[in-house]
Design a protein around this motif. Sequence first.
Motif, short mmCIF file in Angstrom:
data_model
loop_
_atom_site.label_atom_id
_atom_site.label_comp_id
_atom_site.label_asym_id
_atom_site.label_seq_id
_atom_site.Cartn_x
_atom_site.Cartn_y
_atom_site.Cartn_z
N TYR A 280 0.80 -1.22 0.00
CA TYR A 280 0.00 0.00 0.00
C TYR A 280 0.83 1.28 0.00
CZ TYR A 280 -3.83 -3.13 0.12
OH TYR A 280 -4.71 -4.12 -0.24
N GLY A 281 2.15 1.14 -0.22
CA GLY A 281 2.93 2.26 -0.67
C GLY A 281 3.70 3.08 0.35
N TRP A 282 3.33 3.04 1.61
CA TRP A 282 4.02 3.89 2.57
C TRP A 282 5.50 3.45 2.69
CZ3 TRP A 282 3.97 8.35 4.84
CH2 TRP A 282 4.75 8.57 5.98
N PRO A 283 6.45 4.39 2.63
CA PRO A 283 6.31 5.85 2.60
C PRO A 283 6.42 6.48 1.21
CG PRO A 283 8.57 5.31 3.08
CD PRO A 283 7.86 3.98 2.89
N PHE A 284 6.40 5.67 0.15
CA PHE A 284 6.56 6.22 -1.20
C PHE A 284 5.27 6.82 -1.74
CE2 PHE A 284 9.76 2.76 -0.92
CZ PHE A 284 10.89 3.55 -1.01
N VAL A 285 4.13 6.23 -1.37
CA VAL A 285 2.84 6.69 -1.87
C VAL A 285 2.04 7.26 -0.70
CG1 VAL A 285 0.68 5.99 -2.95
CG2 VAL A 285 2.84 4.99 -3.72
N THR A 286 1.81 8.55 -0.72
CA THR A 286 1.05 9.21 0.35
C THR A 286 0.57 10.57 -0.14
OG1 THR A 286 1.15 10.11 2.60
CG2 THR A 286 3.20 10.14 1.33
N GLY A 287 -0.54 11.01 0.41
CA GLY A 287 -1.04 12.34 0.09
C GLY A 287 -0.68 13.36 1.15
N GLY A 288 0.05 12.94 2.19
CA GLY A 288 0.41 13.85 3.26
C GLY A 288 1.82 14.39 3.14
N VAL A 289 2.19 15.20 4.13
CA VAL A 289 3.53 15.76 4.19
C VAL A 289 4.09 15.50 5.58
CG1 VAL A 289 3.04 17.55 2.49
CG2 VAL A 289 2.67 18.03 4.93
N ASP A 290 5.39 15.69 5.73
CA ASP A 290 6.02 15.52 7.04
C ASP A 290 5.56 16.63 7.97
OD1 ASP A 290 8.24 13.98 8.52
OD2 ASP A 290 8.80 16.08 8.82
N TYR A 291 5.71 16.40 9.29
CA TYR A 291 5.31 17.42 10.26
C TYR A 291 6.11 18.71 10.09
CZ TYR A 291 2.91 13.47 12.34
OH TYR A 291 2.09 12.39 12.54
N SER A 292 7.27 18.62 9.47
CA SER A 292 8.07 19.81 9.19
C SER A 292 7.54 20.58 7.99
CB SER A 292 9.52 19.41 8.92
OG SER A 292 9.61 18.67 7.70
N GLY A 293 6.62 19.96 7.24
CA GLY A 293 6.12 20.54 6.01
C GLY A 293 6.82 20.01 4.77
N ALA A 294 7.89 19.22 4.96
CA ALA A 294 8.63 18.66 3.82
C ALA A 294 7.80 17.57 3.14
CB ALA A 294 9.96 18.09 4.30
N ARG A 295 8.03 17.40 1.87
CA ARG A 295 7.34 16.38 1.10
C ARG A 295 7.76 14.98 1.54
NH1 ARG A 295 7.51 15.79 -5.54
NH2 ARG A 295 6.18 13.94 -5.68
N THR A 300 0.80 10.24 -4.98
CA THR A 300 -0.26 9.32 -4.58
C THR A 300 -0.30 8.04 -5.40
OG1 THR A 300 -1.82 10.49 -6.03
CG2 THR A 300 -1.68 11.20 -3.73
N ARG A 301 0.60 7.87 -6.36
CA ARG A 301 0.61 6.64 -7.16
C ARG A 301 2.04 6.25 -7.50
NH1 ARG A 301 -4.20 4.73 -9.25
NH2 ARG A 301 -6.00 6.08 -8.88
N ARG A 302 2.24 4.91 -7.54
CA ARG A 302 3.52 4.37 -7.99
C ARG A 302 3.25 2.97 -8.53
NH1 ARG A 302 9.07 3.43 -4.39
NH2 ARG A 302 10.46 3.12 -6.17
N GLU A 303 3.90 2.62 -9.60
CA GLU A 303 3.71 1.32 -10.21
C GLU A 303 4.01 0.22 -9.20
OE1 GLU A 303 5.13 -1.16 -14.20
OE2 GLU A 303 5.91 0.84 -13.80
N SER A 304 3.20 -0.81 -9.21
CA SER A 304 3.30 -2.00 -8.35
C SER A 304 2.83 -1.75 -6.92
CB SER A 304 4.73 -2.58 -8.32
OG SER A 304 5.57 -1.81 -7.47
N MET A 305 2.33 -0.55 -6.64
CA MET A 305 1.81 -0.26 -5.31
C MET A 305 0.34 0.13 -5.41
SD MET A 305 4.98 1.76 -3.51
CE MET A 305 6.56 0.92 -3.27
N GLU A 306 -0.45 -0.28 -4.42
CA GLU A 306 -1.89 -0.05 -4.44
C GLU A 306 -2.21 1.38 -4.00
OE1 GLU A 306 -4.75 -2.15 -5.18
OE2 GLU A 306 -3.05 -2.97 -6.28
N PRO A 307 -2.91 2.13 -4.84
CA PRO A 307 -3.33 3.47 -4.39
C PRO A 307 -4.45 3.36 -3.38
CG PRO A 307 -4.31 2.95 -6.52
CD PRO A 307 -3.38 1.81 -6.19
N ALA A 308 -4.60 4.37 -2.56
CA ALA A 308 -5.68 4.40 -1.58
C ALA A 308 -7.02 4.51 -2.28
CB ALA A 308 -5.48 5.58 -0.63
N VAL A 309 -8.04 3.91 -1.69
CA VAL A 309 -9.40 4.11 -2.18
C VAL A 309 -9.80 5.57 -2.00
CG1 VAL A 309 -11.83 3.55 -1.71
CG2 VAL A 309 -10.11 1.73 -1.78
#
Length: 398
Positions: A280-295, A300-309
């Motif tokens: 399910y992709g973490w930490p490569f696939v995510t719609g969030g950012v770090d608490y510092s604000g860094a990406r 939200t998508r990467r080949e061979s990883m399941e995107p979130a519903v």
Amino acid sequence: MRRPDFREESAMPTRRTLIFAPALLAAPHIALAHDAPRSASAQRGAVRVERMGQAEHPWGMAFLDGERFLVTERNAGRLRLGRVGGGLSEPIAGAPEVYRYKGPTNRSQGGMFDVALHPRFAENRLVYLSHSRWTDEGGGTAVTRARLEGADGRSPRLEGAETIFMMNNPDGSGLHFGGRLAFHPQDGTLMLSIGDRRNMNRAQDASDHAGSIVRMRDDGSPAEGNPFRSQQDKDAHIFAIGLRNVQGMAFRPGTTELWANDHGPQKGDEIHRIEAGKNYGWPFVTGGVDYSGARVGEGTRRESMEPAVHIFEETVGPSGLAFYDGPVFGEWRGHALHGGLAAKALVRTRIENGRVAEKEWMLRDLDRRIRDVKVHRDGSVWLLTDHEDGEVLRLTAG
């Protein structure tokens, strides 16, 4: 290693009823009776809220029958028996000792987590508890099985407690334990979510339990058919990987579909349908950012990883998940109900054709962190609020 504080406190069998009419539901910050959390809101009709008991940071619950239920207390590492109209018992004897990290900042999410009943509980009285546990190698998420005795009387107790599962690669972190339990409706296997232990790269390692969903038989051994069982460089317990800190997990009624909600880093909380062997992709696939604000990651998508519903744009802090299938709230039937910690809300989502077609944020005026959600056999919805003066709440139609 300093052990948790098992300070006792008296049971508080308090109960109160609040009825919110449609006009009141839309009004923010309405002052209520002194024993109410504060206020509540929902968009569809009147909702009646009853306090069925009070507990210290309750985390998980399970119904024994129509009148009795079990509730865990995370911080104190306790299990209590509740009765409709009778509040909660004193702590049940025989519960496993839990581990809470005691570092320089005294920061920990450890303790007693979820409680689930064996599918044949009426015959064997077996109760399953997920919790943090300490070993010589470090701490991590564990499952203990015990037999519940005396639940019909005044002195309930757990007997024969045995830790049947302990995550591999334990460490000294006090964060991201996961801990949600769910029994498979057909084969009776037990699903357990385990957080990434605040080390995100562990979630991509199929030999490491951190950041995964594991599936086991009722004795804790790896279940037959697990996707990595025959691979020497993978772990036989693992069912799915690439998750950050799942604290809501449930099977959709009438199906074998396993669904979960997962904490994003900052924003980016997710809903997933969990399938065997998927990443399910973490930490490569995510719609969030770090608490510092860094990406974080690559999008939200990467080949061979399941995107979130679904990826929430608003911060939810999801914990607890139930699908509504009762008669009380007819307009919610088939919808998913998510507890919201950061949101201080009950979030309803209608999932159709693999996407969220509708969502509603309810009960925000209660101003309470909602830790768990359950649907009673009578159709009422039960909530746990995550506070020192936490509550067991029952929702029915007003």
